[in-house]
Design a protein around this motif. Sequence first.
Motif, PDB file in Angstrom:
ATOM      1  N   PRO A 145       0.519  -1.106   0.310  1.00  0.00           N
ATOM      2  CA  PRO A 145      -0.072   0.090  -0.155  1.00  0.00           C
ATOM      3  C   PRO A 145       0.467   1.255  -0.200  1.00  0.00           C
ATOM      4  N   ALA A 146       0.528   2.236  -0.425  1.00  0.00           N
ATOM      5  CA  ALA A 146       0.644   3.749  -0.642  1.00  0.00           C
ATOM      6  C   ALA A 146       2.052   3.888   0.526  1.00  0.00           C
ATOM      7  N   ALA A 147       0.840   3.677   1.666  1.00  0.00           N
ATOM      8  CA  ALA A 147       1.800   4.297   2.913  1.00  0.00           C
ATOM      9  C   ALA A 147       2.924   3.428   3.404  1.00  0.00           C
ATOM     10  N   GLN A 148       3.393   1.976   3.587  1.00  0.00           N
ATOM     11  CA  GLN A 148       4.277   1.687   3.293  1.00  0.00           C
ATOM     12  C   GLN A 148       5.504   1.226   1.688  1.00  0.00           C
ATOM     13  N   ARG A 149       5.063   2.433   0.881  1.00  0.00           N
ATOM     14  CA  ARG A 149       6.069   2.495  -0.673  1.00  0.00           C
ATOM     15  C   ARG A 149       7.211   3.326   0.476  1.00  0.00           C
ATOM     16  N   LEU A 150       8.739   2.443   0.314  1.00  0.00           N
ATOM     17  CA  LEU A 150       9.280   3.262  -0.014  1.00  0.00           C
ATOM     18  C   LEU A 150      10.668   4.151  -1.094  1.00  0.00           C
ATOM     19  N   ASP A 151       9.855   3.878  -2.276  1.00  0.00           N
ATOM     20  CA  ASP A 151      10.505   4.118  -2.861  1.00  0.00           C
ATOM     21  C   ASP A 151      10.789   5.495  -3.841  1.00  0.00           C
ATOM     22  N   LYS A 152      10.292   6.449  -3.083  1.00  0.00           N
ATOM     23  CA  LYS A 152      10.136   7.846  -3.298  1.00  0.00           C
ATOM     24  C   LYS A 152      11.602   8.620  -2.172  1.00  0.00           C
ATOM     25  N   VAL A 153      11.021   7.504  -1.026  1.00  0.00           N
ATOM     26  CA  VAL A 153      11.833   8.316   0.062  1.00  0.00           C
ATOM     27  C   VAL A 153      13.127   7.985   0.742  1.00  0.00           C
ATOM     28  N   CYS A 154      13.297   6.794   0.161  1.00  0.00           N
ATOM     29  CA  CYS A 154      14.624   5.686   0.865  1.00  0.00           C
ATOM     30  C   CYS A 154      15.331   5.426  -0.237  1.00  0.00           C
ATOM     31  N   PRO A 155      16.873   5.294   0.341  1.00  0.00           N
ATOM     32  CA  PRO A 155      17.540   4.874  -0.876  1.00  0.00           C
ATOM     33  C   PRO A 155      16.746   3.661  -1.768  1.00  0.00           C
ATOM     34  N   ALA A 156      17.343   3.524  -2.801  1.00  0.00           N
ATOM     35  CA  ALA A 156      16.777   2.350  -3.423  1.00  0.00           C
ATOM     36  C   ALA A 156      17.805   0.644  -2.994  1.00  0.00           C
TER      37      ALA A 156
END
Length: 389
Positions: free
Chosen positions: A42-53
């Motif tokens: 879910p969007a709340a647990q998507r990390l791709d736009k805020v965390c390192p790859a």
Amino acid sequence: MPISARRSLVAGLSASLLLAATGCGAGATTAAGSSADLKPAPAAQRLDKVCPATVVVQADWEPEAEHGPVYNLVGPGYTVDTDKKRVTGPLVIDGKDTGVKIEVRAGGSAVGYQTPASQMYIDQSITLGMVTTDSAIQSAGKQPVTAVAALMKKSPQVLMWDPETHPDWKTVADIGKSGAKVVYRDGEVFAPMLVAKGLIKKSQLDGSYDSAPSRFVADPSIAQQGFATAEPYIYEHEVAAWKKPVEFQLLADVGYTVYPEALSVRTGALKELSPCLKKLVPVIQQSAADFAAAPDTAVTLIDDIVKQYATSWVYSKGTGQYAAKEMVELGILGNEADGSIASFDKTRVTDSLKTFGPILTASGVKIPAGLSADDLVTNEFIDNKIGMK
């Protein structure tokens, strides 16, 4: 060795009493499983736009169940670097892809027994390191780190003894009254702590522990350091010359108030990593709660990579299964008073500073003036609604 107590090198020992090296990895990267069918988180647990790859986690020791909440984040299709002792895969939660990868790097022999804090300053691609509170105090002067999530609620470190030889021993205080030798690895801060608290006499301390069970087997009159999550199982099931129960008391119950292997960032990177940590830390919390409820996937992964790394670290799947169960039953992995998992009680951190600051200073460590619990830990990113059921 780090100041914080480390896992015995004999974990998983079976027929022999002394552990022999089994050889090094060949350096090949080995694929396992498939990530093709992963659904997005879910969007709340998507990390791709805020965390390192790739979120890089530096462990403080070889793979073991105490690291279960982190290994539980490694999804199918992971690869194993048998040369550098690293496992990399999609970072998943509840079986769903968060959009980034996670790389968990083994500590111990893989990094020349250097501390996670030192590794984090050598290689700033490391996002999180597992740093126990006393080690964080020790490194605060030159390599400051701030813990953002507690990997465990309390330390599994124990003093253990033979119940047949000492049927009257129930606590560490009983050991102190007996005058028996307490065998530990020289440099562990819990030993002078026990003396300072009047639980053990200085004359009882024997800092010659070398991780082998031979001393305890030959002389069961002693008390010995160990871990509630390993030695009781190993001695009863895997040390051929013993094969019977041992008793123990958790040192967390007598003043060893540290948070073991807390997930930490370089203090100077805290602001830069904050957007990532706001989403990543709750994911870690959920992974910890999931691991407590169903540890088999993570324990199986740990068993796989231990075998593939093929170092002198031997850790049986049985030990991992036992450890995961004991962590929950003994409250080593559990919720804090507010009902959340992976949060910090800052009063405990302050107590650790008061207890271990003078011990470390006496050993030559220079601790920054005014160092406080707020420098060492933060609950800023904790979701208080996430806890073990």
